[in-house]
Design a protein around this motif. Structure first.
Motif, PDB file in Angstrom:
ATOM      1  N   PRO A 218       0.807  -1.211   0.000  1.00 25.40           N
ATOM      2  CA  PRO A 218       0.000   0.000   0.000  1.00 25.40           C
ATOM      3  C   PRO A 218       0.848   1.271   0.000  1.00 25.40           C
ATOM      4  CG  PRO A 218      -0.050  -1.066   2.142  1.00 25.40           C
ATOM      5  CD  PRO A 218       0.724  -1.963   1.245  1.00 25.40           C
ATOM      6  N   THR A 219       0.322   2.314  -0.598  1.00 22.83           N
ATOM      7  CA  THR A 219       0.890   3.644  -0.500  1.00 22.83           C
ATOM      8  C   THR A 219       0.161   4.348   0.633  1.00 22.83           C
ATOM      9  OG1 THR A 219       0.971   3.602  -2.899  1.00 22.83           O
ATOM     10  CG2 THR A 219       1.385   5.727  -1.831  1.00 22.83           C
ATOM     11  N   VAL A 220       0.899   4.856   1.616  1.00 26.58           N
ATOM     12  CA  VAL A 220       0.245   5.494   2.754  1.00 26.58           C
ATOM     13  C   VAL A 220       0.460   7.001   2.693  1.00 26.58           C
ATOM     14  CG1 VAL A 220      -0.010   5.480   5.259  1.00 26.58           C
ATOM     15  CG2 VAL A 220       0.825   3.435   4.079  1.00 26.58           C
ATOM     16  N   LEU A 221      -0.615   7.759   2.716  1.00 28.65           N
ATOM     17  CA  LEU A 221      -0.496   9.217   2.746  1.00 28.65           C
ATOM     18  C   LEU A 221      -0.366   9.692   4.195  1.00 28.65           C
ATOM     19  CD1 LEU A 221      -3.193  10.177   0.096  1.00 28.65           C
ATOM     20  CD2 LEU A 221      -0.825   9.447  -0.224  1.00 28.65           C
ATOM     21  N   GLU A 222      -0.061  10.974   4.363  1.00 32.45           N
ATOM     22  CA  GLU A 222       0.259  11.442   5.730  1.00 32.45           C
ATOM     23  C   GLU A 222      -0.949  11.373   6.670  1.00 32.45           C
ATOM     24  OE1 GLU A 222      -0.738  14.906   3.193  1.00 32.45           O
ATOM     25  OE2 GLU A 222       0.471  13.103   3.009  1.00 32.45           O
ATOM     26  N   ASN A 223      -2.201  11.462   6.161  1.00 33.69           N
ATOM     27  CA  ASN A 223      -3.357  11.385   7.066  1.00 33.69           C
ATOM     28  C   ASN A 223      -3.798   9.943   7.341  1.00 33.69           C
ATOM     29  OD1 ASN A 223      -4.276  10.782   4.585  1.00 33.69           O
ATOM     30  ND2 ASN A 223      -6.027  12.176   4.612  1.00 33.69           N
ATOM     31  N   GLY A 224      -2.950   8.971   7.001  1.00 37.02           N
ATOM     32  CA  GLY A 224      -3.288   7.582   7.280  1.00 37.02           C
ATOM     33  C   GLY A 224      -4.088   6.930   6.170  1.00 37.02           C
ATOM     34  N   HIS A 225      -4.526   7.724   5.222  1.00 37.24           N
ATOM     35  CA  HIS A 225      -5.271   7.215   4.076  1.00 37.24           C
ATOM     36  C   HIS A 225      -4.319   6.357   3.224  1.00 37.24           C
ATOM     37  CE1 HIS A 225      -8.139   8.462   0.539  1.00 37.24           C
ATOM     38  NE2 HIS A 225      -7.997   7.158   0.666  1.00 37.24           N
ATOM     39  N   ALA A 226      -4.673   5.083   3.025  1.00 39.85           N
ATOM     40  CA  ALA A 226      -3.776   4.190   2.296  1.00 39.85           C
ATOM     41  C   ALA A 226      -4.508   3.495   1.170  1.00 39.85           C
ATOM     42  CB  ALA A 226      -3.192   3.160   3.256  1.00 39.85           C
ATOM     43  N   TYR A 227      -3.803   3.183   0.100  1.00 39.35           N
ATOM     44  CA  TYR A 227      -4.426   2.470  -1.017  1.00 39.35           C
ATOM     45  C   TYR A 227      -3.385   1.633  -1.727  1.00 39.35           C
ATOM     46  CZ  TYR A 227      -2.330   5.860  -4.205  1.00 39.35           C
ATOM     47  OH  TYR A 227      -1.441   6.610  -4.916  1.00 39.35           O
ATOM     48  N   THR A 228      -3.839   0.636  -2.442  1.00 42.08           N
ATOM     49  CA  THR A 228      -2.925  -0.279  -3.099  1.00 42.08           C
ATOM     50  C   THR A 228      -3.166  -0.230  -4.603  1.00 42.08           C
ATOM     51  OG1 THR A 228      -3.167  -1.656  -1.147  1.00 42.08           O
ATOM     52  CG2 THR A 228      -2.042  -2.634  -3.025  1.00 42.08           C
ATOM     53  N   CYS A 229      -2.432   0.659  -5.274  1.00 40.80           N
ATOM     54  CA  CYS A 229      -2.593   0.793  -6.713  1.00 40.80           C
ATOM     55  C   CYS A 229      -1.353   1.506  -7.226  1.00 40.80           C
ATOM     56  CB  CYS A 229      -3.848   1.610  -7.027  1.00 40.80           C
ATOM     57  SG  CYS A 229      -4.121   1.843  -8.793  1.00 40.80           S
ATOM     58  N   ARG A 230      -1.001   1.215  -8.494  1.00 33.82           N
ATOM     59  CA  ARG A 230       0.221   1.851  -9.024  1.00 33.82           C
ATOM     60  C   ARG A 230      -0.012   3.330  -9.342  1.00 33.82           C
ATOM     61  NH1 ARG A 230      -0.144   3.147 -14.072  1.00 33.82           N
ATOM     62  NH2 ARG A 230      -2.039   2.389 -15.060  1.00 33.82           N
ATOM     63  N   LEU A 231      -1.280   3.766  -9.465  1.00 35.46           N
ATOM     64  CA  LEU A 231      -1.573   5.166  -9.797  1.00 35.46           C
ATOM     65  C   LEU A 231      -1.111   6.099  -8.686  1.00 35.46           C
ATOM     66  CD1 LEU A 231      -5.239   4.843 -11.137  1.00 35.46           C
ATOM     67  CD2 LEU A 231      -3.167   5.174 -12.492  1.00 35.46           C
ATOM     68  N   LYS A 232      -0.598   7.289  -9.108  1.00 37.21           N
ATOM     69  CA  LYS A 232      -0.273   8.317  -8.117  1.00 37.21           C
ATOM     70  C   LYS A 232      -1.589   8.987  -7.696  1.00 37.21           C
ATOM     71  CE  LYS A 232       4.281   8.007  -8.567  1.00 37.21           C
ATOM     72  NZ  LYS A 232       4.197   6.795  -9.378  1.00 37.21           N
ATOM     73  N   PRO A 233      -1.626   9.589  -6.509  1.00 40.66           N
ATOM     74  CA  PRO A 233      -2.883  10.162  -6.015  1.00 40.66           C
ATOM     75  C   PRO A 233      -3.629  11.044  -7.003  1.00 40.66           C
ATOM     76  CG  PRO A 233      -1.244  10.239  -4.306  1.00 40.66           C
ATOM     77  CD  PRO A 233      -0.564   9.656  -5.508  1.00 40.66           C
ATOM     78  N   ASP A 234      -2.929  11.706  -7.932  1.00 44.30           N
ATOM     79  CA  ASP A 234      -3.662  12.609  -8.816  1.00 44.30           C
ATOM     80  C   ASP A 234      -3.840  12.078 -10.227  1.00 44.30           C
ATOM     81  OD1 ASP A 234      -4.162  14.607  -6.935  1.00 44.30           O
ATOM     82  OD2 ASP A 234      -2.024  15.148  -7.023  1.00 44.30           O
ATOM     83  N   GLU A 235      -3.456  10.800 -10.425  1.00 45.70           N
ATOM     84  CA  GLU A 235      -3.518  10.276 -11.781  1.00 45.70           C
ATOM     85  C   GLU A 235      -4.907   9.857 -12.238  1.00 45.70           C
ATOM     86  OE1 GLU A 235       1.018   8.716 -12.614  1.00 45.70           O
ATOM     87  OE2 GLU A 235      -0.543   7.265 -12.189  1.00 45.70           O
ATOM     88  N   MET A 236      -5.770   9.550 -11.254  1.00 43.62           N
ATOM     89  CA  MET A 236      -7.106   9.142 -11.644  1.00 43.62           C
ATOM     90  C   MET A 236      -7.873  10.382 -12.103  1.00 43.62           C
ATOM     91  SD  MET A 236      -8.989   6.191  -9.512  1.00 43.62           S
ATOM     92  CE  MET A 236      -9.401   7.290  -8.235  1.00 43.62           C
ATOM     93  N   GLU A 237      -8.646  10.244 -13.199  1.00 43.79           N
ATOM     94  CA  GLU A 237      -9.367  11.410 -13.712  1.00 43.79           C
ATOM     95  C   GLU A 237     -10.231  12.019 -12.616  1.00 43.79           C
ATOM     96  OE1 GLU A 237     -11.597  10.057 -17.159  1.00 43.79           O
ATOM     97  OE2 GLU A 237      -9.918   8.668 -17.432  1.00 43.79           O
ATOM     98  N   PRO A 238     -10.233  13.334 -12.511  1.00 43.61           N
ATOM     99  CA  PRO A 238     -11.018  13.978 -11.458  1.00 43.61           C
ATOM    100  C   PRO A 238     -12.502  13.642 -11.569  1.00 43.61           C
ATOM    101  CG  PRO A 238      -9.926  15.622 -12.879  1.00 43.61           C
ATOM    102  CD  PRO A 238      -9.477  14.295 -13.343  1.00 43.61           C
ATOM    103  N   SER A 239     -12.989  13.444 -12.800  1.00 41.66           N
ATOM    104  CA  SER A 239     -14.420  13.203 -12.981  1.00 41.66           C
ATOM    105  C   SER A 239     -14.878  11.916 -12.302  1.00 41.66           C
ATOM    106  CB  SER A 239     -14.753  13.128 -14.470  1.00 41.66           C
ATOM    107  OG  SER A 239     -14.196  11.937 -14.999  1.00 41.66           O
ATOM    108  N   THR A 240     -13.940  11.004 -12.061  1.00 42.98           N
ATOM    109  CA  THR A 240     -14.350   9.742 -11.443  1.00 42.98           C
ATOM    110  C   THR A 240     -14.298   9.810  -9.924  1.00 42.98           C
ATOM    111  OG1 THR A 240     -12.103   8.923 -11.604  1.00 42.98           O
ATOM    112  CG2 THR A 240     -13.614   8.334 -13.388  1.00 42.98           C
ATOM    113  N   GLY A 241     -13.913  10.970  -9.400  1.00 41.64           N
ATOM    114  CA  GLY A 241     -13.817  11.093  -7.948  1.00 41.64           C
ATOM    115  C   GLY A 241     -15.171  11.003  -7.276  1.00 41.64           C
ATOM    116  N   GLY A 242     -15.133  10.859  -5.961  1.00 37.77           N
ATOM    117  CA  GLY A 242     -16.379  10.719  -5.211  1.00 37.77           C
ATOM    118  C   GLY A 242     -17.167  12.016  -5.247  1.00 37.77           C
TER     119      GLY A 242
END
Ligand SMILES: Nc1ncnc2c1ncn2[C@@H]1O[C@H](COP(=O)(O)OP(=O)(O)OP(=O)(O)O)[C@@H](O)[C@H]1O
Ligand SMILES: [Mg+2]
Lengths: 305, 337
Positions: free
Chosen positions: B311-335
């Motif tokens: 997993p990639t862990v961000l400073e607020n403890g938010h973690a995810y397991t994907c090769r994408l960097k936090p900003d690589e996913m298209e913004p339109s697909t965000g929550g």
């Protein structure tokens, strides 16, 4: 529950009425009863006299009503052969048959419930295989052969048990095992199947999630539900056993109802046969009724349906 | 949330293997989380991703043929990995309670509600019938069942699904547990009842100051009750973090796909097509390498076949397991919540 009970009682009563009609008419379909009573060498006048005396010349419906109303008062007439009141002949012997049937069904339950439960707890284990073996034997062996083998082994070789008569409790040991073993496979398989189903049910998982002891999970939560169909089947088997004791009673010379009915059939002793059939049929219907009511008590959902 | 955390349950790298005819099934492959008193952890993920097995593993109620392994499994500070049946039975029902997915079949049809409620109290607390009865009435009242006293004599079949689930909740709370695990407690109920039951659970959780693990595949529920969220996919955690963080900015394509599946009040137009996550959950038998979501992922590349799932862990403890960097996913697909 009360409405359910009443409904079941009414149904049972109707069944009994039909059974009594069948019993009566079947025996009249067979040979002319007047001929049987008067004997082979009787003249036509003799036969006619017998017919009058016993009321065989009356309309069938009238005969049936008379027979039934007397039967309800406990009067089944006299045996053609022994000339003794049928009721006395039966009441003197019914105890033996009841005792045998009761012991046999208890024997069958005592063997099949624990064995079926153990088998269900560990499917395909040694115990399960052993239980299966017992069931296969019980189903494959003819009752009379099994009874004879016991007589040879325990009666003749070891001389541990009496082989004929009904004077002591020891006399009942072999007949009980022979008759009870007959019902064991069905009861055991039903216990096993029911237990396997119940043990994998959600409410057993709940019971475990509550941290209940294994004993409580098994006996309080599982067995009670698994045993409901077993109780129903056991009642039916008890009925079978009373009827099926003809073979066993004859082999072991236990002079119960089974023995009596065998004797009466050989002699075409109509009143005796009719009485036995009617009594056993009633008994069977009442047993089924009681087992239904017991089931409704054990499983509160039943009476709602 | 309290500043000083009182950790109730710690799970580290939980794995479950089940032998099946096709080979060895790996339905849970390295799940880690912890829950503290007064905290709600939501585990989400679609059917078959291993949510129920994870909760059963904690309770020690896995099927006999399942093999459970973990680097750590601490409950109230004690390592319970080697606890036997007897030791576990002393925790279940008292310290840890569980509410199941199927209220219709989870109560024993042959005993009254009262009997089944009192039984657990009598088993664990040295007390008498009268106290157990009082406690049962108190809790039935707590879970919103009217005329509690007369309900005690009723059988499960006389109650509706919603009422039965309330009884199950009351039962799990009889001995005042430190941890409550609710495995999709509302899946079998109709929608209006679902909301009531969930509110009730959230309320009781703070009332009784328990740690709660709420399993669900309904993200709408999560948004309302969770402190922390754990998104599972095919036996693994693909994303975890604080509820707000995950909902504001989902970082795993699966999570953002899930978020697109729920309607948003005020934003979703009538008749608007909701999103779906196309494809099916992969088979979990045998050796499993790379990202399991790649077959269904619009961002998948060859890289994803090999990728070690760290997993990639961000400073607020938010973690995810994907090769994408936090900003690589298209913004339109965000929550959008
Ligand atoms: N006893 C078992 N034997 C074999 N496989 C099992 C067993 N129990 C569960 N599985 C498998 O393990 C996987 C995970 O099951 P689990 O019940 O944990 O899913 P879940 O996430 O709770 O799904 P749902 O949302 O449908 O409840 C599923 O693919 C299931 O088929
Ligand atoms: Mg599940």
């Amino acid at each position: 529950m009360l409405a359910y009970t009443l409904k079941r009682i009414v149904v049972a009563f109707l069944i009994l009425l039909v059974v009594s009609g069948l019993t009566f008419s079947l025996s009249h379909l067979s040979a002319d009863p007047a001929l049987t009573i008067a004997g082979e060498q009787a003249s036509d006048e003799d036969i006619e006299a017998v017919r009058k005396l016993y009321g065989f010349d009356r309309p069938v419906i009238e005969q049936y009503v008379n027979w039934l109303s007397r039967a309800l008062q406990g009067d089944f007439g006299k045996s053609y052969h022994y000339k003794a009141p049928v009721v006395e002949m039966i009441s003197g012997r019914i105890g033996t048959t009841m005792t045998l049937g009761f012991l046999a069904i208890v024997f069958a339950l005592v063997i099949s419930i624990p064995l079926g439960t153990l088998a269900a707890m560990r499917p395909n284990s040694i115990i399960d295989r052993f239980a299966l073996l017992i069931a296969v034997f019980g189903q494959a062996l003819p009752t009379f052969w099994f009874a004879l083998m016991m007589i040879i082994l325990f009666g003749v070789w070891f001389r541990w048990l009496p082989i004929s008569g009904n004077t002591t409790w020891a006399h009942f040991v072999m007949p009980t095992i022979a008759l009870g073993y007959y019902a064991t496979p069905a009861l055991m398989r039903l216990t096993r199947a029911g237990m396997i189903e119940v043990l994998s049910s959600d409410y057993i998982r709940t019971a475990k999630a509550k941290g209940l002891s294994p004993v409580s999970v098994l006996f309080k939560h599982a067995l009670r539900n698994a045993i409901i169909p077993v109780v129903a089947l056991a009642a039916v088997w008890f009925g079978f056993m009373l009827g099926g004791s003809i073979v066993i009673e004859t082999i072991f010379n236990l002079k119960g109802i089974g023995w009596l009915s065998y004797d009466a059939l050989l002699r075409s002793d109509l009143p005796v046969v009719q009485a036995i059939v009617l009594i056993f049929a009633s008994f069977y219907v009442i047993l089924t009724l009681l087992s239904d009511l017991l089931n409704a008590y054990l499983d509160p959902r039943i009476s709602v349906r | 949330m309290s500043e000083k955390k009182d950790v109730v349950l710690e799970v580290d790298n939980l794995r479950i293997d089940i032998p099946v005819s096709a080979g060895l099934l790996h339905p849970v492959r390295g799940i880690s989380f912890d829950v503290s008193r007064g905290e709600t952890l939501c585990i989400v993920g679609e059917s078959g991703c291993g949510k129920s097995l994870t909760s059963l593993a904690i309770m020690g109620l896995l099927p006999k043929n399942a093999d459970r392994q973990a680097d750590r499994l601490n409950f109230l500070g004690k390592d319970i990995r080697d606890f036997d049946e007897r030791q576990m039975a002393k925790l279940r029902g008292v310290k840890m309670g569980m509410i199941f997915q199927e209220p219709m079949t989870s109560l024993n049809p042959s005993y009254t509600i009262g009997n089944q409620l009192e039984e657990v109290y009598l088993r664990h607390m040295s007390s008498n019938r009268l106290e157990a009865r009082e406690r049962a009435i108190f809790l039935l009242d707590k879970v919103g069942i009217s005329s509690a006293g007369s309900r005690l004599g009723q059988y499960p079949h006389q109650l509706s699904g919603g009422l039965r689930q309330r009884v199950m909740i009351a039962m799990a709370l009889m001995c005042g547990p430190d941890l409550i695990i609710a495995d999709e407690p509302t899946t079998a109920l109709d929608v209006t009842i679902q909301a009531q039951i969930l509110h009730l659970l959230a309320e009781l959780q703070s009332d009784f100051d328990m740690a709660m693990v709420l399993i669900t595949h309904d993200l709408g529920i999560v948004a309302r009750v969770a402190d922390k969220v754990q998104v599972m996919y095919a036996g693994r955690t693909v994303e975890e973090g604080n509820c707000e963080a995950v909902f504001d900015k989902p970082l795993h394509p699966y999570t953002s796909g899930l978020l697109r599946c729920i309607p948003v009040p005020g934003k979703t137009q009538p008749g608007e097509k909701l999103g779906t996550v196309p494809g099916v959950v992969p088979n979990l038998v045998g050796d499993l390498n790379g990202c399991m979501f790649r077959n269904r992922c619009e961002f998948a590349t060859d890289e994803c076949k090999e990728l070690a799932e760290t997993p990639t862990v961000l400073e607020n403890g938010h973690a995810y397991t994907c090769r994408l960097k936090p900003d690589e996913m298209e913004p339109s697909t965000g929550g959008r919540l």
